[in-house]
Design an enzyme around this catalytic site. Sequence first.
Site, short mmCIF file in Angstrom:
data_model
loop_
_atom_site.label_atom_id
_atom_site.label_comp_id
_atom_site.label_asym_id
_atom_site.label_seq_id
_atom_site.Cartn_x
_atom_site.Cartn_y
_atom_site.Cartn_z
N ASP A 8 4.66 15.34 -17.64
CA ASP A 8 4.72 14.94 -19.03
C ASP A 8 3.88 13.67 -19.13
O ASP A 8 3.60 13.02 -18.11
CB ASP A 8 6.19 14.67 -19.42
CG ASP A 8 6.31 14.07 -20.79
OD1 ASP A 8 5.67 14.59 -21.72
OD2 ASP A 8 7.03 13.06 -20.94
N ASP A 10 3.87 11.03 -22.25
CA ASP A 10 4.49 9.88 -22.92
C ASP A 10 5.78 9.47 -22.21
O ASP A 10 6.73 10.25 -22.16
CB ASP A 10 4.83 10.26 -24.37
CG ASP A 10 3.59 10.64 -25.18
OD1 ASP A 10 2.58 9.95 -25.05
OD2 ASP A 10 3.64 11.63 -25.94
N GLY A 45 10.03 13.55 -26.24
CA GLY A 45 9.58 14.90 -25.92
C GLY A 45 9.60 15.86 -27.10
O GLY A 45 9.11 16.98 -27.00
N ILE A 46 10.15 15.42 -28.22
CA ILE A 46 10.29 16.30 -29.39
C ILE A 46 9.02 16.24 -30.25
O ILE A 46 8.53 15.15 -30.54
CB ILE A 46 11.53 15.85 -30.23
CG1 ILE A 46 12.80 15.83 -29.36
CG2 ILE A 46 11.72 16.72 -31.46
CD1 ILE A 46 13.26 17.17 -28.84
N ARG A 48 6.19 16.42 -33.36
CA ARG A 48 6.09 15.54 -34.54
C ARG A 48 7.01 15.99 -35.69
O ARG A 48 7.78 15.20 -36.20
CB ARG A 48 4.63 15.52 -35.01
CG ARG A 48 4.27 14.34 -35.86
CD ARG A 48 2.81 14.39 -36.25
NE ARG A 48 1.90 14.44 -35.10
CZ ARG A 48 0.60 14.67 -35.18
NH1 ARG A 48 0.05 14.85 -36.37
NH2 ARG A 48 -0.15 14.71 -34.10
N SER A 113 2.39 16.34 -27.14
CA SER A 113 1.58 15.56 -28.08
C SER A 113 0.23 16.20 -28.36
O SER A 113 -0.48 16.62 -27.44
CB SER A 113 1.37 14.15 -27.53
OG SER A 113 0.49 13.44 -28.39
N ASN A 115 -2.07 14.40 -29.34
CA ASN A 115 -2.99 13.31 -28.98
C ASN A 115 -3.12 13.11 -27.48
O ASN A 115 -3.73 12.14 -27.03
CB ASN A 115 -2.48 12.01 -29.62
CG ASN A 115 -2.46 12.08 -31.14
OD1 ASN A 115 -3.49 12.34 -31.77
ND2 ASN A 115 -1.29 11.91 -31.74
N ASP A 167 10.47 12.53 -18.60
CA ASP A 167 11.39 11.42 -18.94
C ASP A 167 12.37 11.83 -20.05
O ASP A 167 13.20 11.02 -20.46
CB ASP A 167 10.60 10.19 -19.43
CG ASP A 167 9.98 10.43 -20.79
OD1 ASP A 167 9.43 11.53 -21.00
OD2 ASP A 167 10.05 9.54 -21.65
C1 BG6 Z 1 5.77 13.90 -27.04
C2 BG6 Z 1 6.47 12.60 -27.35
O1 BG6 Z 1 5.08 13.79 -25.85
O2 BG6 Z 1 4.85 14.23 -28.08
C3 BG6 Z 1 7.12 12.64 -28.72
O3 BG6 Z 1 7.44 12.35 -26.35
C4 BG6 Z 1 6.09 13.04 -29.76
O4 BG6 Z 1 7.66 11.38 -29.01
C5 BG6 Z 1 5.43 14.36 -29.38
O5 BG6 Z 1 6.71 13.19 -31.04
C6 BG6 Z 1 4.35 14.82 -30.37
O6 BG6 Z 1 3.30 13.89 -30.35
P1 BG6 Z 1 2.11 13.85 -31.40
O7 BG6 Z 1 1.15 12.85 -30.81
O8 BG6 Z 1 1.53 15.23 -31.48
O9 BG6 Z 1 2.69 13.42 -32.70
MG MG Z 2 7.92 12.00 -22.39
#
Ligand code: BG6
Ligand code: MG
Length: 215
Positions: A8, A10, A45-46, A48, A113, A115, A167
Amino acid sequence: MIRAFIFDLDGVITDTAEYHFRGWKRLADEGGLSFTREDNEHLRGIPRRESLMLILKDRVYPEEKIQEMMERKNGYYLEFIKEISPRDLLPGARELLEEIRAAGLKNGLGSASKNAGEVIERLGIYSLFDAISDGHSVERQKPAPDLFLHAAQQLSLSPAECVVVEDAAAGIEAARAGGFRSVGLGPAERVGKADAIFPSLAGVWLENLLTAIAA
Ligand code: BG6
Ligand code: MG
Protein backbone atom coordinates in the site's frame (compact mmCIF):
# COMPACT_ATOMS: atom_id res chain seq x y z
CA MET A 1 7.15 -19.71 -1.58
CA ILE A 2 6.98 -15.90 -1.44
CA ARG A 3 7.91 -14.19 -4.70
CA ALA A 4 6.55 -10.67 -4.25
CA PHE A 5 5.41 -8.01 -1.83
CA ILE A 6 2.48 -5.76 -2.68
CA PHE A 7 2.72 -2.45 -0.85
CA ASP A 8 0.00 0.00 0.00
CA LEU A 9 1.26 3.58 -0.44
CA ASP A 10 -0.43 6.09 1.87
CA GLY A 11 0.78 5.46 5.44
CA VAL A 12 3.15 2.65 4.43
CA ILE A 13 5.75 4.10 2.06
CA THR A 14 5.10 7.77 2.75
CA ASP A 15 2.99 9.75 5.18
CA THR A 16 0.41 10.98 2.66
CA ALA A 17 -2.24 9.56 5.03
CA GLU A 18 -1.66 12.82 6.92
CA TYR A 19 -2.29 14.88 3.76
CA HIS A 20 -5.51 12.98 3.02
CA PHE A 21 -6.58 13.78 6.60
CA ARG A 22 -5.73 17.47 6.25
CA GLY A 23 -7.61 17.69 2.95
CA TRP A 24 -10.75 16.14 4.43
CA LYS A 25 -10.39 18.20 7.61
CA ARG A 26 -10.30 21.45 5.65
CA LEU A 27 -13.36 20.40 3.64
CA ALA A 28 -15.22 19.38 6.79
CA ASP A 29 -14.36 22.66 8.54
CA GLU A 30 -15.58 24.66 5.54
CA GLY A 31 -18.88 22.80 5.67
CA GLY A 32 -19.20 23.08 9.44
CA LEU A 33 -18.97 19.28 9.76
CA SER A 34 -17.30 17.60 12.70
CA PHE A 35 -14.31 15.47 11.67
CA THR A 36 -11.55 14.38 14.01
CA ARG A 37 -8.26 12.52 13.68
CA GLU A 38 -9.98 9.59 15.31
CA ASP A 39 -12.75 9.65 12.68
CA ASN A 40 -9.98 9.68 10.07
CA GLU A 41 -8.62 6.33 11.28
CA HIS A 42 -11.71 4.72 9.71
CA LEU A 43 -10.94 6.41 6.39
CA ARG A 44 -7.51 4.83 5.93
CA GLY A 45 -7.46 2.91 2.65
CA ILE A 46 -11.02 3.96 1.79
CA PRO A 47 -11.56 5.49 -1.68
CA ARG A 48 -12.42 9.15 -2.18
CA ARG A 49 -16.16 8.88 -2.62
CA GLU A 50 -16.69 6.41 0.23
CA SER A 51 -14.51 8.59 2.48
CA LEU A 52 -16.73 11.60 1.77
CA MET A 53 -19.84 9.53 2.48
CA LEU A 54 -18.41 8.55 5.87
CA ILE A 55 -17.75 12.21 6.67
CA LEU A 56 -21.23 13.30 5.54
CA LYS A 57 -22.81 10.50 7.59
CA ASP A 58 -26.57 10.52 6.95
CA ARG A 59 -26.67 13.95 5.32
CA VAL A 60 -28.02 13.85 1.77
CA TYR A 61 -26.56 16.07 -0.99
CA PRO A 62 -27.23 16.27 -4.72
CA GLU A 63 -24.69 14.41 -6.90
CA GLU A 64 -23.35 17.72 -8.24
CA LYS A 65 -22.45 18.88 -4.74
CA ILE A 66 -20.82 15.53 -3.94
CA GLN A 67 -18.66 15.84 -7.06
CA GLU A 68 -17.74 19.41 -6.13
CA MET A 69 -16.70 18.36 -2.62
CA MET A 70 -14.59 15.45 -3.93
CA GLU A 71 -12.86 17.78 -6.39
CA ARG A 72 -12.26 20.39 -3.71
CA LYS A 73 -10.67 17.86 -1.34
CA ASN A 74 -8.54 16.49 -4.17
CA GLY A 75 -7.42 20.03 -5.01
CA TYR A 76 -6.18 20.48 -1.44
CA TYR A 77 -4.47 17.09 -1.58
CA LEU A 78 -2.75 17.94 -4.88
CA GLU A 79 -1.44 21.15 -3.30
CA PHE A 80 0.05 19.14 -0.40
CA ILE A 81 1.74 16.54 -2.59
CA LYS A 82 3.31 19.15 -4.90
CA GLU A 83 6.13 19.45 -2.39
CA ILE A 84 6.78 15.70 -2.01
CA SER A 85 10.35 14.57 -2.66
CA PRO A 86 12.49 11.52 -1.83
CA ARG A 87 12.96 13.03 1.65
CA ASP A 88 9.33 12.11 2.35
CA LEU A 89 9.89 8.36 2.12
CA LEU A 90 9.11 6.79 5.48
CA PRO A 91 12.14 5.24 7.23
CA GLY A 92 13.04 1.81 5.89
CA ALA A 93 10.80 1.95 2.81
CA ARG A 94 13.37 2.45 0.07
CA GLU A 95 15.85 0.08 1.72
CA LEU A 96 13.23 -2.68 1.85
CA LEU A 97 12.06 -2.14 -1.74
CA GLU A 98 15.69 -2.33 -2.90
CA GLU A 99 16.44 -5.39 -0.80
CA ILE A 100 13.40 -7.24 -2.17
CA ARG A 101 14.55 -6.51 -5.73
CA ALA A 102 18.14 -7.52 -4.97
CA ALA A 103 16.87 -10.84 -3.57
CA GLY A 104 15.22 -11.56 -6.95
CA LEU A 105 11.70 -10.97 -5.64
CA LYS A 106 9.20 -8.43 -6.97
CA ASN A 107 7.50 -5.29 -5.69
CA GLY A 108 3.91 -4.39 -6.49
CA LEU A 109 1.96 -1.29 -5.54
CA GLY A 110 -1.66 -1.67 -4.42
CA SER A 111 -3.05 1.77 -3.58
CA ALA A 112 -6.67 2.92 -3.75
CA SER A 113 -5.44 6.42 -4.62
CA LYS A 114 -5.88 7.90 -8.07
CA ASN A 115 -2.84 10.03 -7.25
CA ALA A 116 -0.54 7.08 -6.43
CA GLY A 117 1.44 7.31 -9.69
CA GLU A 118 2.28 10.95 -9.14
CA VAL A 119 3.29 10.32 -5.52
CA ILE A 120 5.70 7.46 -6.27
CA GLU A 121 7.13 9.49 -9.16
CA ARG A 122 7.83 12.39 -6.81
CA LEU A 123 9.30 10.02 -4.20
CA GLY A 124 11.73 8.78 -6.87
CA ILE A 125 10.76 5.10 -6.46
CA TYR A 126 8.66 4.50 -9.59
CA SER A 127 11.30 2.23 -11.11
CA LEU A 128 11.40 0.01 -8.00
CA PHE A 129 7.93 -1.38 -8.81
CA ASP A 130 7.23 -4.27 -11.17
CA ALA A 131 3.47 -3.65 -11.12
CA ILE A 132 1.35 -0.64 -10.20
CA SER A 133 -2.33 -1.00 -9.31
CA ASP A 134 -4.06 2.19 -8.18
CA GLY A 135 -7.40 3.96 -7.90
CA HIS A 136 -7.85 3.69 -11.68
CA SER A 137 -7.23 -0.08 -11.89
CA VAL A 138 -10.38 -1.66 -10.50
CA GLU A 139 -14.01 -0.80 -9.77
CA ARG A 140 -14.34 -2.36 -6.34
CA GLN A 141 -11.78 -0.92 -3.96
CA LYS A 142 -10.64 -2.15 -0.53
CA PRO A 143 -11.95 -3.98 1.49
CA ALA A 144 -12.69 -5.94 -1.72
CA PRO A 145 -9.63 -7.97 -2.78
CA ASP A 146 -9.77 -6.78 -6.42
CA LEU A 147 -6.89 -4.28 -6.28
CA PHE A 148 -4.41 -6.77 -4.83
CA LEU A 149 -5.61 -9.47 -7.23
CA HIS A 150 -5.02 -6.97 -10.06
CA ALA A 151 -1.45 -6.41 -8.85
CA ALA A 152 -0.78 -10.15 -8.47
CA GLN A 153 -2.08 -10.76 -11.96
CA GLN A 154 0.23 -8.08 -13.37
CA LEU A 155 3.10 -9.83 -11.60
CA SER A 156 1.91 -13.18 -13.05
CA LEU A 157 1.78 -14.60 -9.52
CA SER A 158 -0.90 -16.23 -7.39
CA PRO A 159 -2.06 -14.62 -4.11
CA ALA A 160 -0.30 -17.41 -2.20
CA GLU A 161 3.01 -16.18 -3.65
CA CYS A 162 2.49 -12.55 -2.55
CA VAL A 163 2.49 -10.73 0.78
CA VAL A 164 0.46 -7.53 1.20
CA VAL A 165 1.90 -4.71 3.35
CA GLU A 166 -0.80 -2.37 4.71
CA ASP A 167 -1.57 0.24 7.37
CA ALA A 168 -5.38 0.09 7.05
CA ALA A 169 -7.97 -2.28 8.47
CA ALA A 170 -9.72 -2.21 5.07
CA GLY A 171 -6.45 -3.21 3.39
CA ILE A 172 -5.82 -6.16 5.68
CA GLU A 173 -9.40 -7.27 5.10
CA ALA A 174 -8.86 -7.00 1.33
CA ALA A 175 -5.67 -9.07 1.56
CA ARG A 176 -7.40 -11.79 3.56
CA ALA A 177 -10.38 -11.85 1.21
CA GLY A 178 -8.00 -12.40 -1.72
CA GLY A 179 -6.06 -15.21 -0.07
CA PHE A 180 -2.90 -13.12 0.50
CA ARG A 181 -0.77 -13.20 3.58
CA SER A 182 -0.42 -9.78 5.14
CA VAL A 183 1.85 -7.56 7.18
CA GLY A 184 0.09 -4.83 9.15
CA LEU A 185 1.83 -1.58 10.09
CA GLY A 186 0.48 0.27 13.11
CA PRO A 187 -1.55 -0.46 16.22
CA ALA A 188 -3.24 -3.85 16.68
CA GLU A 189 -6.63 -2.11 17.00
CA ARG A 190 -6.21 -1.17 13.35
CA VAL A 191 -4.24 -4.01 11.74
CA GLY A 192 -4.80 -6.78 14.28
CA LYS A 193 -6.06 -9.22 11.67
CA ALA A 194 -2.75 -9.24 9.77
CA ASP A 195 -0.49 -12.32 9.86
CA ALA A 196 2.32 -10.19 11.29
CA ILE A 197 2.42 -6.69 12.78
CA PHE A 198 5.20 -4.09 12.92
CA PRO A 199 4.94 -0.47 14.10
CA SER A 200 6.34 0.75 10.75
CA LEU A 201 8.92 -0.32 8.14
CA ALA A 202 11.76 1.31 10.11
CA GLY A 203 14.46 -1.30 10.70
CA VAL A 204 12.38 -4.02 9.02
CA TRP A 205 14.26 -6.19 6.54
CA LEU A 206 13.13 -8.92 4.16
CA GLU A 207 14.20 -11.62 6.57
CA ASN A 208 12.12 -10.07 9.38
CA LEU A 209 9.04 -10.10 7.16
CA LEU A 210 9.53 -13.67 5.97
CA THR A 211 10.16 -14.96 9.50
CA ALA A 212 7.16 -13.09 10.92
CA ILE A 213 4.64 -14.33 8.37
CA ALA A 214 5.92 -17.91 8.63
CA ALA A 215 5.45 -17.94 12.42
C1 BG6 B 1 -5.96 5.55 -0.10
C2 BG6 B 1 -5.93 6.43 1.13
O1 BG6 B 1 -4.69 5.08 -0.38
O2 BG6 B 1 -6.43 6.29 -1.23
C3 BG6 B 1 -7.27 7.08 1.37
O3 BG6 B 1 -5.54 5.65 2.24
C4 BG6 B 1 -7.73 7.81 0.12
O4 BG6 B 1 -7.17 7.97 2.45
C5 BG6 B 1 -7.73 6.85 -1.08
O5 BG6 B 1 -9.05 8.33 0.29
C6 BG6 B 1 -8.15 7.53 -2.40
O6 BG6 B 1 -7.19 8.49 -2.73
P1 BG6 B 1 -7.37 9.58 -3.87
O7 BG6 B 1 -6.00 10.19 -3.99
O8 BG6 B 1 -7.78 8.86 -5.12
O9 BG6 B 1 -8.41 10.53 -3.41
MG1 MG C 1 -2.69 3.18 3.58
